[in-house]
Design a protein around this motif. Structure first.
Motif, PDB file in Angstrom:
ATOM      1  N   GLN A  76      10.643 -22.038 -29.277  1.00  0.00           N
ATOM      2  CA  GLN A  76       9.903 -21.041 -30.061  1.00  0.00           C
ATOM      3  C   GLN A  76       8.471 -21.475 -30.343  1.00  0.00           C
ATOM      4  N   TYR A  77       8.192 -22.778 -30.155  1.00  0.00           N
ATOM      5  CA  TYR A  77       6.838 -23.266 -30.396  1.00  0.00           C
ATOM      6  C   TYR A  77       6.086 -23.528 -29.083  1.00  0.00           C
ATOM      7  N   GLY A  78       6.580 -22.915 -28.015  1.00  0.00           N
ATOM      8  CA  GLY A  78       6.023 -23.163 -26.693  1.00  0.00           C
ATOM      9  C   GLY A  78       4.511 -23.116 -26.598  1.00  0.00           C
ATOM     10  N   PRO A  79       3.830 -22.066 -27.134  1.00  0.00           N
ATOM     11  CA  PRO A  79       2.365 -21.993 -27.016  1.00  0.00           C
ATOM     12  C   PRO A  79       1.636 -23.126 -27.711  1.00  0.00           C
ATOM     13  N   HIS A  80       2.317 -23.813 -28.617  1.00  0.00           N
ATOM     14  CA  HIS A  80       1.673 -24.893 -29.368  1.00  0.00           C
ATOM     15  C   HIS A  80       2.007 -26.280 -28.814  1.00  0.00           C
ATOM     16  N   ARG A  81       2.675 -26.275 -27.669  1.00  0.00           N
ATOM     17  CA  ARG A  81       3.083 -27.574 -27.110  1.00  0.00           C
ATOM     18  C   ARG A  81       2.202 -27.948 -25.932  1.00  0.00           C
ATOM     19  N   PHE A  82       1.742 -29.213 -25.898  1.00  0.00           N
ATOM     20  CA  PHE A  82       0.946 -29.762 -24.801  1.00  0.00           C
ATOM     21  C   PHE A  82       1.814 -30.727 -23.993  1.00  0.00           C
ATOM     22  N   SER A  83       1.511 -30.819 -22.710  1.00  0.00           N
ATOM     23  CA  SER A  83       2.228 -31.815 -21.893  1.00  0.00           C
ATOM     24  C   SER A  83       1.640 -33.198 -22.161  1.00  0.00           C
ATOM     25  N   MET A 106      13.287 -33.937 -37.428  1.00  0.00           N
ATOM     26  CA  MET A 106      12.250 -33.697 -36.442  1.00  0.00           C
ATOM     27  C   MET A 106      11.871 -32.229 -36.407  1.00  0.00           C
ATOM     28  N   SER A 107      12.835 -31.328 -36.504  1.00  0.00           N
ATOM     29  CA  SER A 107      12.530 -29.900 -36.440  1.00  0.00           C
ATOM     30  C   SER A 107      11.659 -29.462 -37.604  1.00  0.00           C
ATOM     31  N   GLU A 108      11.945 -30.006 -38.787  1.00  0.00           N
ATOM     32  CA  GLU A 108      11.131 -29.667 -39.943  1.00  0.00           C
ATOM     33  C   GLU A 108       9.715 -30.198 -39.779  1.00  0.00           C
ATOM     34  N   PHE A 109       9.585 -31.395 -39.198  1.00  0.00           N
ATOM     35  CA  PHE A 109       8.279 -32.014 -39.002  1.00  0.00           C
ATOM     36  C   PHE A 109       7.416 -31.191 -38.049  1.00  0.00           C
ATOM     37  N   VAL A 110       8.029 -30.739 -36.942  1.00  0.00           N
ATOM     38  CA  VAL A 110       7.295 -29.930 -35.974  1.00  0.00           C
ATOM     39  C   VAL A 110       6.928 -28.574 -36.581  1.00  0.00           C
ATOM     40  N   ALA A 111       7.855 -28.005 -37.356  1.00  0.00           N
ATOM     41  CA  ALA A 111       7.576 -26.708 -37.991  1.00  0.00           C
ATOM     42  C   ALA A 111       6.359 -26.795 -38.907  1.00  0.00           C
ATOM     43  N   LEU A 160     -11.865 -27.613 -42.213  1.00  0.00           N
ATOM     44  CA  LEU A 160     -10.731 -28.256 -41.531  1.00  0.00           C
ATOM     45  C   LEU A 160     -10.859 -28.082 -40.019  1.00  0.00           C
ATOM     46  N   VAL A 161     -10.556 -29.126 -39.321  1.00  0.00           N
ATOM     47  CA  VAL A 161     -10.477 -29.039 -37.866  1.00  0.00           C
ATOM     48  C   VAL A 161      -9.180 -28.329 -37.508  1.00  0.00           C
ATOM     49  N   GLN A 162      -9.283 -27.359 -36.643  1.00  0.00           N
ATOM     50  CA  GLN A 162      -8.092 -26.583 -36.283  1.00  0.00           C
ATOM     51  C   GLN A 162      -7.087 -27.449 -35.524  1.00  0.00           C
ATOM     52  N   LEU A 163      -5.840 -27.312 -35.929  1.00  0.00           N
ATOM     53  CA  LEU A 163      -4.746 -28.017 -35.246  1.00  0.00           C
ATOM     54  C   LEU A 163      -4.310 -27.184 -34.058  1.00  0.00           C
ATOM     55  N   ARG A 164      -4.418 -27.731 -32.830  1.00  0.00           N
ATOM     56  CA  ARG A 164      -4.159 -26.968 -31.612  1.00  0.00           C
ATOM     57  C   ARG A 164      -2.675 -26.963 -31.226  1.00  0.00           C
ATOM     58  N   GLY A 165      -1.983 -28.067 -31.429  1.00  0.00           N
ATOM     59  CA  GLY A 165      -0.600 -28.131 -31.018  1.00  0.00           C
ATOM     60  C   GLY A 165      -0.079 -29.564 -31.053  1.00  0.00           C
ATOM     61  N   TYR A 166       1.034 -29.801 -30.377  1.00  0.00           N
ATOM     62  CA  TYR A 166       1.672 -31.108 -30.437  1.00  0.00           C
ATOM     63  C   TYR A 166       2.333 -31.444 -29.098  1.00  0.00           C
ATOM     64  N   CYS A 167       2.756 -32.673 -28.985  1.00  0.00           N
ATOM     65  CA  CYS A 167       3.542 -33.150 -27.839  1.00  0.00           C
ATOM     66  C   CYS A 167       4.500 -34.192 -28.369  1.00  0.00           C
ATOM     67  N   ARG A 168       5.721 -34.241 -27.826  1.00  0.00           N
ATOM     68  CA  ARG A 168       6.717 -35.163 -28.368  1.00  0.00           C
ATOM     69  C   ARG A 168       7.328 -36.019 -27.267  1.00  0.00           C
ATOM     70  N   LYS A 169       7.345 -37.354 -27.515  1.00  0.00           N
ATOM     71  CA  LYS A 169       8.029 -38.326 -26.658  1.00  0.00           C
ATOM     72  C   LYS A 169       9.021 -39.093 -27.503  1.00  0.00           C
ATOM     73  N   LYS A 170       9.918 -39.820 -26.805  1.00  0.00           N
ATOM     74  CA  LYS A 170      10.893 -40.623 -27.543  1.00  0.00           C
ATOM     75  C   LYS A 170      10.213 -41.696 -28.370  1.00  0.00           C
ATOM     76  N   THR A 171       9.110 -42.182 -27.847  1.00  0.00           N
ATOM     77  CA  THR A 171       8.435 -43.305 -28.511  1.00  0.00           C
ATOM     78  C   THR A 171       7.514 -42.857 -29.638  1.00  0.00           C
ATOM     79  N   GLY A 172       7.358 -41.553 -29.805  1.00  0.00           N
ATOM     80  CA  GLY A 172       6.507 -41.113 -30.888  1.00  0.00           C
ATOM     81  C   GLY A 172       6.098 -39.668 -30.692  1.00  0.00           C
ATOM     82  N   THR A 173       5.381 -39.106 -31.668  1.00  0.00           N
ATOM     83  CA  THR A 173       4.913 -37.733 -31.583  1.00  0.00           C
ATOM     84  C   THR A 173       3.410 -37.767 -31.480  1.00  0.00           C
TER      85      THR A 173
END
Length: 423
Positions: A331-338, A388-393, A406-419
């Motif tokens: 559901q957060y696809g547009p806010h996710r970066f590779s 994790m779901s609450e954190f991403v939300a 404020l600098v606009q927050l563009r999105g996020y990316c998640r790995k096992k080793t960190g966000t």
């Protein structure tokens, strides 16, 4: 007018006589330096190669080949005329490079017939079969160049020359050697060496003596023959006989060749000019097969290593950019970066791109490779105490905020080793 007619008649008679004489000469004396222009009778595996080489056998198992001068010579046994003859030829036996041992040998043959099709290969050398071997009705004289020891014929070894009459148990045989006039001793020759060898076979009807002489191609005819045997050819030959060669292979094979051939029914055969002879197929250098196998093995190992390295690099690269993506994040696809794009944008999170560091992580400058947009990427080690779901939300909700300070927050990316958060 009558005198002129008689002159013409005499001229015609003379020419007819000359033609007959030439024909007789061709049938009883010939010389071949290579066989490109010859009209030999061939059967079995025998063929004339493009360079003029007469090939009797090839690398085919259990085969035989025959090559004969197509005209018979008149031995005149019934009229008790001379049976003397002389022949000189150069042969070569090229062994199969895949085996240390050579196939069966070959023979010079004088036969009452061109048809030896009922003969057998292997130790029979294409001369006889099990039903006619040893029969006096064969009327065959052969000088064998044998490269296999056949116990059933009492062969002395697998490298010998033998004189055979109607069978393959030689009247006389000897190990293949030649007498060195210079060193005054016999020197061994390997028949299946892949090198051309010269042989002379001479029969003197007056002495009833058959001589066989052997030598390397560049050595003149030695003064001492290898074999010298008393034999009465009048008891063997018929009035009409053919001269030629026979060869065979067994389970082991070799190429058997004739390079040049000279024959004379009524005198000494002409010497061959070795400079005019075709070349034998080259024999692979000793150990070349092993070297080739080693090269092939090395290439296989190199390919396997390269494949292994490529697979390792691929797996490493895949794991290097591997992300964590669960169903609830869609559901957060547009806010996710590779992660791969963020990694390239920050030049691998290079310290030279570091622009700040705080209690929640480091911030790097970057340029998105697809749009050349400048971004700041904050690398956050997520506290697992919070879901994790609450954190991403929360991050996505913050991205919806708009404020001039404020600098606009563009999105996020998640790995096992960190966000990793893109700003």
């Amino acid at each position: 007018m009558a005198a002129a007619h008689r002159s013409l008649l005499l001229w015609m008679v003379f020419n007819v006589y000359l033609i007959s004489f030439t024909s007789a000469l061709d049938e009883n004396q010939f010389i071949y330096h290579g066989f490109s222009e010859s009209k030999l009778y061939l059967d079995g595996t025998a063929e004339i190669l493009s360079n003029g080489l007469l090939q009797l056998t090839n690398a085919t198992e259990l085969q035989m080949g025959h090559a004969f001068f197509p005209f018979s010579f008149k031995s005149n046994v019934s009229s008790y005329k001379s049976l003397s003859f002389s022949t000189n030829f150069v042969f070569g036996i090229v062994p199969d490079p895949n085996n240390k041992k050579s196939g069966h040998g070959m023979a010079f043959v004088i036969s009452p017939s061109l048809d030896l099709s009922k003969s057998k290969p292997t130790a029979f050398l294409g001369l006889f079969n099990s039903s006619n071997h040893g029969l006096s009705t064969n009327h065959i004289l052969a000088v064998e160049l044998d490269t296999v020891k056949s116990a059933e014929y009492n062969d002395i070894n697998g490298n010998h020359v033998g004189i055979d009459v109607n069978n393959l148990e030689s009247n006389e045989s000897a190990t293949a050697t030649y007498f060195s006039d210079k060193e005054v001793k016999n020197i061994t020759l390997e028949l299946a060496s892949g090198n051309p060898t010269q042989i002379w076979i001479d029969f003197d009807e007056t002495e009833k003596l058959l001589n066989v002489t052997l030598a390397p191609i560049r050595i003149p005819k030695p003064n001492r023959p290898l074999l010298s045997t008393s034999i009465d050819l009048s008891q063997i030959f018929l009035d009409s006989m053919y001269v030629g060669f026979s060869a065979s292979t067994g389970e082991l094979v070799s190429g058997q060749y004739i390079l040049g051939w000279s024959f004379n029914k009524s005198g000494q055969a002409q010497n061959l000019d070795i400079t005019k002879l075709p070349s034998l197929p080259s024999l692979p250098a000793r150990g070349s097969k092993k070297r080739i196998l080693k090269i092939i093995a090395s290439l296989i190992v190199a390919v396997v290593v390269l494949i292994a390295i490529g697979a390792t690099v691929y797996i490493f690269q895949k794991k290097k950019y591997e992300e964590v993506l669960e169903d609830w994040e869609r559901q957060y696809g547009p806010h996710r970066f590779s992660y791969k794009n963020l990694y390239k944008a920050t030049k691998g999170f290079n310290d030279k791109e570091l622009i700040g560091e705080g209690g929640f992580g480091k911030v790097y400058r970057g340029v998105l490779p697809s749009s050349n947009e400048q971004i700041a990427v904050k690398k956050v080690s997520h506290d697992s105490k919070q879901g994790m779901s609450e954190f991403v939300a929360e991050i996505v909700s913050m991205g919806r905020l708009r404020h001039r300070n404020l600098v606009q927050l563009r999105g996020y990316c998640r790995k096992k080793t960190g966000t990793y958060i893109s700003l």
